[in-house]
Design a protein around this motif. Structure first.
Motif, PDB file in Angstrom:
ATOM      1  N   VAL A  18       0.850  -1.201   0.000  1.00 22.31           N
ATOM      2  CA  VAL A  18       0.000   0.000   0.000  1.00 22.31           C
ATOM      3  C   VAL A  18       0.880   1.244   0.000  1.00 22.31           C
ATOM      4  O   VAL A  18       1.799   1.378   0.809  1.00 22.31           O
ATOM      5  N   ILE A  19       0.587   2.141  -0.932  1.00 24.87           N
ATOM      6  CA  ILE A  19       1.279   3.429  -1.035  1.00 24.87           C
ATOM      7  C   ILE A  19       0.215   4.513  -1.033  1.00 24.87           C
ATOM      8  O   ILE A  19      -0.791   4.414  -1.733  1.00 24.87           O
ATOM      9  N   LEU A  40      10.229   0.128  -5.909  1.00 26.34           N
ATOM     10  CA  LEU A  40      11.203  -0.758  -5.264  1.00 26.34           C
ATOM     11  C   LEU A  40      12.586  -0.125  -5.255  1.00 26.34           C
ATOM     12  O   LEU A  40      13.275  -0.156  -4.229  1.00 26.34           O
ATOM     13  N   THR A  41      13.007   0.464  -6.373  1.00 26.63           N
ATOM     14  CA  THR A  41      14.338   1.076  -6.427  1.00 26.63           C
ATOM     15  C   THR A  41      14.443   2.299  -5.528  1.00 26.63           C
ATOM     16  O   THR A  41      15.528   2.584  -5.020  1.00 26.63           O
ATOM     17  N   LYS A  46       8.986  -3.217  -0.436  1.00 27.52           N
ATOM     18  CA  LYS A  46       9.962  -4.297  -0.297  1.00 27.52           C
ATOM     19  C   LYS A  46       9.474  -5.515  -1.061  1.00 27.52           C
ATOM     20  O   LYS A  46       8.275  -5.690  -1.264  1.00 27.52           O
ATOM     21  N   ARG A  47      10.419  -6.349  -1.450  1.00 30.56           N
ATOM     22  CA  ARG A  47      10.063  -7.602  -2.114  1.00 30.56           C
ATOM     23  C   ARG A  47       9.364  -8.515  -1.119  1.00 30.56           C
ATOM     24  O   ARG A  47       9.702  -8.548   0.056  1.00 30.56           O
ATOM     25  N   LEU A  52       8.365  -9.309  -6.732  1.00 34.86           N
ATOM     26  CA  LEU A  52       7.874  -7.936  -6.740  1.00 34.86           C
ATOM     27  C   LEU A  52       6.378  -7.939  -6.443  1.00 34.86           C
ATOM     28  O   LEU A  52       5.600  -8.549  -7.171  1.00 34.86           O
ATOM     29  N   PRO A  53       5.947  -7.310  -5.354  1.00 39.72           N
ATOM     30  CA  PRO A  53       4.522  -7.384  -4.987  1.00 39.72           C
ATOM     31  C   PRO A  53       3.657  -6.464  -5.846  1.00 39.72           C
ATOM     32  O   PRO A  53       4.141  -5.539  -6.490  1.00 39.72           O
TER      33      PRO A  53
END
Length: 93
Positions: A18-19, A40-41, A46-47, A52-53
């Motif tokens: 969630v962002i 992610l970068t 996080k993985r 990759l979620p």
């Protein structure tokens, strides 16, 4: 083995990362693209078990920059806020 297979272990159900819009406002410049790999970068997600979620964007906060969102799930209000700021939402899952 009684009852085996009837209960779902909630630890193995993958939930999207969630962002919030406030995080996008803080970490992205106008005109940038937002994808799960870019998040992610930048260290915002996080993985999950080496994978990759999926990413879900929620409307907590205010977005004032035009961003292009790809391959992310968005809530209805987040999509409206992104588009009202001049951005685009493409490729929803």
């Amino acid at each position: 083995l009684r009852g085996r297979g009837k209960n779902i272990n909630k630890a193995f159900v993958e939930r999207p990362a969630v962002i919030n819009l406030a995080v996008l406002e803080k970490h992205f410049k106008a005109g940038e693209s937002v994808t799960p790999s870019i998040l992610l970068t930048k260290g915002l997600i996080k993985r999950s078990n080496g994978v990759l979620p999926a990413v879900k964007i929620l409307s907590t906060g205010k977005l004032t920059k035009a961003l292009e969102v790809f391959d992310c799930i968005t809530s209805v209000s987040a999509k409206t806020n992104i588009e009202s700021a001049g951005g685009k939402v493409n490729g929803q899952k």
